[in-house]
Design a protein around this motif. Sequence first.
Motif, short mmCIF file in Angstrom:
data_model
loop_
_atom_site.label_atom_id
_atom_site.label_comp_id
_atom_site.label_asym_id
_atom_site.label_seq_id
_atom_site.Cartn_x
_atom_site.Cartn_y
_atom_site.Cartn_z
N MET A 809 8.38 -1.24 -3.52
CA MET A 809 7.74 0.35 -3.06
C MET A 809 7.88 1.16 -3.85
O MET A 809 7.22 2.13 -4.03
N ALA A 810 8.65 0.91 -5.15
CA ALA A 810 8.93 2.03 -6.03
C ALA A 810 7.93 1.55 -7.18
O ALA A 810 7.91 2.62 -8.10
N LYS A 811 7.03 0.61 -7.23
CA LYS A 811 6.02 0.36 -8.32
C LYS A 811 4.80 1.22 -7.86
O LYS A 811 4.54 1.28 -6.70
N GLU A 812 4.26 1.85 -9.09
CA GLU A 812 3.08 2.50 -8.89
C GLU A 812 1.69 1.95 -8.35
O GLU A 812 1.25 2.50 -7.42
N GLY A 813 1.72 0.68 -8.47
CA GLY A 813 0.64 -0.13 -7.79
C GLY A 813 0.81 -0.23 -6.28
O GLY A 813 -0.37 -0.28 -5.72
N THR A 814 1.82 -0.41 -5.71
CA THR A 814 2.06 -0.18 -4.29
C THR A 814 1.68 1.08 -3.85
O THR A 814 1.04 1.10 -2.64
N ALA A 815 1.93 2.07 -4.38
CA ALA A 815 1.64 3.52 -3.83
C ALA A 815 0.37 3.72 -4.18
O ALA A 815 -0.44 4.17 -3.04
N GLU A 816 -0.44 3.12 -5.10
CA GLU A 816 -1.91 3.25 -5.22
C GLU A 816 -2.52 2.78 -3.89
O GLU A 816 -3.57 2.88 -3.39
N ALA A 817 -2.12 1.23 -3.69
CA ALA A 817 -2.71 0.48 -2.66
C ALA A 817 -2.48 1.10 -1.41
O ALA A 817 -3.53 1.09 -0.55
N ALA A 822 -4.07 -0.03 2.16
CA ALA A 822 -3.65 -1.20 2.46
C ALA A 822 -2.47 -1.08 3.23
O ALA A 822 -1.95 -0.16 3.45
N ASP A 823 -2.08 -2.12 4.13
CA ASP A 823 -1.24 -2.11 5.14
C ASP A 823 0.29 -2.32 4.29
O ASP A 823 0.31 -3.43 3.66
N VAL A 824 1.44 -1.85 5.29
CA VAL A 824 2.69 -2.08 4.34
C VAL A 824 3.01 -3.30 4.63
O VAL A 824 3.94 -3.86 3.65
N GLY A 825 2.73 -4.20 5.64
CA GLY A 825 3.02 -5.51 5.72
C GLY A 825 2.74 -6.44 4.67
O GLY A 825 3.27 -7.44 4.56
N GLU A 826 1.62 -5.98 3.73
CA GLU A 826 1.21 -6.79 2.75
C GLU A 826 2.14 -6.70 1.58
O GLU A 826 2.35 -7.88 0.75
N PHE A 827 3.29 -6.20 1.72
CA PHE A 827 4.35 -6.00 0.56
C PHE A 827 5.67 -6.50 1.09
O PHE A 827 6.80 -6.27 0.64
N ALA A 828 5.61 -7.28 2.36
CA ALA A 828 6.71 -7.76 2.99
C ALA A 828 7.34 -8.79 1.83
O ALA A 828 6.55 -9.49 1.24
N VAL A 829 8.81 -9.12 2.02
CA VAL A 829 9.51 -10.10 0.86
C VAL A 829 9.93 -11.11 2.02
O VAL A 829 10.22 -10.87 3.18
N GLY A 830 10.47 -12.27 1.01
CA GLY A 830 11.01 -13.31 1.75
C GLY A 830 12.19 -12.97 2.64
O GLY A 830 13.04 -12.19 2.09
#
Length: 1283
Positions: A809-817, A822-830
């Motif tokens: 979440m702290a990465k700039e690419g995530t914020a831009e997406a 983009a849906d937050v679910g795309e960044f879910a982790v294992g």
Amino acid sequence: MGLLIVFTGLWLFSLVKADSKAITTSLTTKWFSAPLLLEASEFLAEDSQEKFWNFVEASQNIGSSDHHGTDYSYYHAILGAAFPFLSPLQQNLLKFSLSLHSYSATIQAFQQIAADEPPPEGCSSFFSVHGRKACDVDALETLLLTAPERPKPLLFKGDHRYPSSSPESPVVIFYSEIGYEAFYNFHRQLVSKSNAGKINYIFRHYVSRPRREPVYLSGYGVELAIKSTEYKAKDDTQVKGTEVNTTVIGENDPIDEVQGFLFGKLRDLHPDLKGQLKELRKHLVESTNEMAPLKVWQLQDLSFQTAARILAAPVELALVVMKDLSQNFPTKARAITKTAVSSELRTEVEENQKYFKGTLGLQPGDSALFINGLHIDLDTQDIFSLFDVLRNEARVMEGLHRLGIEGLSLHNVLKLNTQPSEADYAVDIRSPAIAWINNLEVDARYNSWPSSLQELLRPTFPGVIRQIRKNLHNMVFMVDPAHETTAELMSIAEMFLSNHIPLRLGLIFVVNDSEDVDGMQDAGVAIMRAYNYAAQEVDHYHAFQTLTQIYNKVRTGEKVKVEHVVSVLEKKYPYVEVNSILGIDSAYDQNRKEARGYYEQTGVGLLPVVLFNGMPLEKAQLDPDELETITMHKILETTSFFQRAVYLGELSHDQDVVEYIMNQPNVVPRINSRILTAEREYLDLTATNNFFVDDYARFTALDSQGKTAAIANSMNYLTKKGMSSKEIYDDSFIRPVTFWIVGDFDSPSGRQLLYDAIKHQKSSNNVRISMINNPKEDINYENTRISRAIWAALQTQTSSTAKNFITKMAKEGTAEALAAGADVGEFAVGGMDFSLFKEVFESSKMDFILSHAMYCRDVLKLKKGQRAVISNGRIIGPLEDNELFNQDDFHLLENIILKTSGQKIKSHIQQLRVEEDVASDLVMKVDALLSAQPKGDTRIEYQFFEDRHSAIKLRPKEGVTYFDVVAILDPVTRESQRLAPLLLVLTQLINMNLRVFMNCQSKLSDMPLKSFYRYVLEPEISFTSDNSFAKGPIAKFLDMPQSPLFTLNLNTPESWMVESVRTPYDLDNIYLEEVDSVVAAEYELEYLLLEGHCYDITTGQPPRGLQFTLGTSASPVVMDTIVMANLGYFQLKANPGAWILRLRKGRSEDIYRIYSHDGTDSPPDAGEVVVVLNNFKSRIIKVKVQKKADMVNEDLLSDGTNENESGFWDSFRWGFTGGQKTEEVKQEKDDIINIFSVASGHLYERFLRLVLLVVSHNDVISTEEHQDSCEILVFEELFVPYI
């Protein structure tokens, strides 16, 4: 038994009939007393401004004692308003402070500031808006409109500032008296305007009609000394039987007369009453007020005998007995000589004295007082300093108690030294960005020097700098080559090189690193390229010579230009095209970007910077005159460090010395002045409650401490490892470093700060991290996506899963997406429980962000969107928008916490055996509490020895926080006369574990105490029988012996100037036989002393003869003084208030200007030096002055005439008058008597007044033969008239 009662009655009657003589002493202030309500408010303000304003609201309509039936009811109304904000211990301290009137000076300071405004006519309350005053709210509105046109007023540390959200708003200073309806009418309107952001509301006390009664002071001692003709031990042959006092005759004498009772006859008549008669006789002997000489053999054991008498009393009365015996020793001594001393007492005292001497440095007869291990020096610390110690200790102990740490554990934690260490931090100098001019280990010019480190251990004369072929001392100059200060620094470097100082020198040129800028446009780039060219063509030493040649071309006061560089290169290298070196296609840009990168990465502050073995020197030390001396000192200091390392085998001959230096624990990758600053602010984390941030309505109702507790309760932390329930006591799971990252995580700067913190955590298992949101804009569902995602992950996921997700979440690419849809679910982790996460994430309730935002505004004092880091309760911030705070800063912060406090506290918390989260929380909270304390003396660890036979022991009440108090004293010394009443008062104020150890002297040859003594101190205000305030406290000497000649002395704090103002008797020679009944001595506190030291920054010496004045804006000269040649000392008399320190008009002001000042109350760059005296403690300031540019050659003690024409007295006259013209002196010569003092201090002030009095009443000097002026010199200890 009836007969005994008759005897006793007759004896009491005879005492009443006898002439009872007494001496009383009181000390008052020159200023009028302030209402106790105002003093109580200042007590609460010392805790916090929040408590002050709460008390102001709670004390409505208390008014003055006139509004209550009695002073007693008024006093208890004040206590009733204050007690809800105080613990029981703090309540006792409030009563004590009101008894001391310790805040009356604070109220008087406000009174003087108000009088200097001055108040408008007929106003009991008034406003001051940027210098304009008004009495009503309508006029206030008008003044606010024009306020921006006028400068803001100077505010003082003691001002009461209402919390404001708009510091840029106009400042309104309200002068009034709290407790009255009139005050609250204005107060409510000002609070409303402050809450609306229209004003900054400042309150200062002002009593328009003070009660015309002085303040009766306490906290001082009164000595009634017997003149030295008394108490000389006599030889047996000189004592005549008829001259011996009847109390000397032994009990077996057939007559045995004591105070008229014939005990020998009474024993014969009533043998059945022998025991009672013995007790009565003993009482009469002890209570006699007549004194007779003691024989030498009777004096020898007096100290041990007094201790035995004290220790024989019941424990609860031992201090009372000690006070009575020590303060009235001359009349008690004879009775004490009959006391037997047990061998156990004597042996135990002697054993303890070995410990006192070896560990504490105390000789037999010395005294000491320790409170919680802090040494209280009674010679230098007055009762007001002691009160501050008690209050501060109470605050810490109660904080620890609230955190659940009690008893012995509390005192063990309290003794931890968590203050920042004095060790300077250094940066790593093993960087390719540094161009080293020389190398002691390689360069041929140092071949003749020995290379063995064993040379360090060879004896030499003190101060000799050892020349060894090792890079033991490394100095790096980090400069902008085009700056005007660089030339001076390079000349210093050249001096070091040419004088073969064992110093490796390096350069870092910090220049414009833009590729578009070349050496033909920018002088800095030109110098760097010229240096690099010379270094490549020849070597760095020759490159440095080229550098010095360039700076030699520059005239004083000018800046270096490209032309200077070109002319040197053309002369030195005529065969080379200069443009190829300096131009756009230059190949000599080595280290250009690296140097700027190193400068920014190390964070060493503004250029120029000089590093000695990586440690930055202070800016003041970079002055060319200072730098040479400082460098020599540094070399000698570090030499002793290397000597120790070589001696212990830590540094061997085959080791790289620079590697060894850089591997020291004080070397860090980056130095951040925010982290290393001495001024640190901490949160109060000691409050406990069961509230959380997810209930915004409840959160808003909490006070600052309550809000902090709710924030702490709501925190979920990211940690490096998970926790196994089987390992809850494992060392690795208590994390002593806690970071709260504050920022707007929906903005790039907030995310970057969080990302750097998490990156640092990957390399450390000591750290746990959590977040506080500080949104930049008003929040809604769309602009808080990342903040909500972080919160939801912390609430629903395990620590490791949450950390992985939040890192994404702290990465700039995530914020831009996410911004792109983009849906937050795309960044879910294992391992993530996404359904649970989504439920919290999609909730419309955003109370946690609202609570966080309020906390940032009200408690952390941050603006919207500002970033900060809170490390174990310490607030670092607000960080500027473009300020770098990276992984290296977190590393430095962790390093400091672990080194100063974290590990020490962790080891103690482990012993409490609590769960991991609770233990880590405790470390954080205890660290914040202990580190927030002002830096003081180190607590002394004492392991006490035997106390069965030689100590008074008072045990504390169970279940209540207690002070650990240890006193060591000889009961027949001046210190015991002071300590006994002080300890008695402390027993009524605080719960304490008290141990008083006897430190007796043996084989005395003289009377140990030849004076009576009273220490004026009361734990609480006393009242008369009609419930009015008692006139006091006062010192009372009752039933004094009438035959000796007494002299009365006051022992007051050093900064008090006290004078006797009313008494019909000579207090230096009191003979009670000639007194009717009572000698009443009334003293007055005339002035509080403002002391200081002054130096000329150019010469480093005191400016002898320089004169200062002290005054106000209305009266510029109230007091004046002269700077002494001895340490530049000066002394000014003043009273509570805000005073302006100026150079006296005349030659002092003409020649000098004030360069800087320390310990004052005005900003360093302020035009006027303001000093606020608002307490009874001593105040010492430091002033540096400098001669004006056109007066450098002027002598202060000269009038500018030819030296041969001015004599000794003329120079004296300049020093004392500030420079009158010779004609004026001649004109007034016949009318003036000049009195010069060649000494200073209280005693000589009295001498001077005596001389003035004698001269003013002596008409002889005006006769014809003495028409010339009479000049009187007052030298130390004698008067010398010079006519």
